[in-house]
Write a protein that holds these residues in place. Sequence first.
Motif, PDB file in Angstrom:
ATOM      1  N   UNK A  65      49.270  30.798  36.525  1.00 20.52           N
ATOM      2  CA  UNK A  65      48.144  31.627  36.084  1.00 20.52           C
ATOM      3  C   UNK A  65      48.499  33.108  36.199  1.00 20.52           C
ATOM      4  N   UNK A  66      49.172  33.484  37.279  1.00 19.68           N
ATOM      5  CA  UNK A  66      49.598  34.871  37.450  1.00 19.68           C
ATOM      6  C   UNK A  66      50.620  35.251  36.378  1.00 19.68           C
ATOM      7  N   UNK A  67      51.557  34.364  36.100  1.00 17.66           N
ATOM      8  CA  UNK A  67      52.544  34.633  35.054  1.00 17.66           C
ATOM      9  C   UNK A  67      51.855  34.776  33.694  1.00 17.66           C
ATOM     10  N   UNK A  68      50.917  33.886  33.381  1.00 17.96           N
ATOM     11  CA  UNK A  68      50.181  33.941  32.114  1.00 17.96           C
ATOM     12  C   UNK A  68      49.416  35.255  31.994  1.00 17.96           C
ATOM     13  N   UNK A  69      48.741  35.654  33.059  1.00 13.95           N
ATOM     14  CA  UNK A  69      47.996  36.917  33.081  1.00 13.95           C
ATOM     15  C   UNK A  69      48.933  38.097  32.806  1.00 13.95           C
ATOM     16  N   UNK A  70      50.072  38.106  33.474  1.00 12.62           N
ATOM     17  CA  UNK A  70      51.043  39.192  33.304  1.00 12.62           C
ATOM     18  C   UNK A  70      51.643  39.185  31.902  1.00 12.62           C
TER      19      UNK A  70
END
Length: 107
Positions: A56-61
């Motif tokens: 989720x953090x990677x997708x957000x970034x």
Amino acid sequence: TEKKAGTPSFSYQKFTEKCGFKNKSFLHQIIHTKKQISKSSIYAISKALGHTKSEALFFDTLVSFNQARTLDEKNHFFNQLNILCTSNKKSSANCEVAKEHFEYYSI
């Protein structure tokens, strides 16, 4: 689009409902770059996709990199993506973005 091709019953509308969005064409507009994604929408999409916290953090970034308006913002999120890739030992070999591809990705 890949999921849609592999699963005939899959539709943007069904996935939009799974995300909790009211506008039935919302995801179609995002995919075809006619609409930006808000932070709350990023969270809803990640949750519907079943992302782990790190995914989720990677997708957000990644979304932030894609939507960045200035070169400084692009550089910042590009560096964040590389940090996230190298901190996730399990997928870092498949994930690191080559610096020579930065220009291509930042168009």
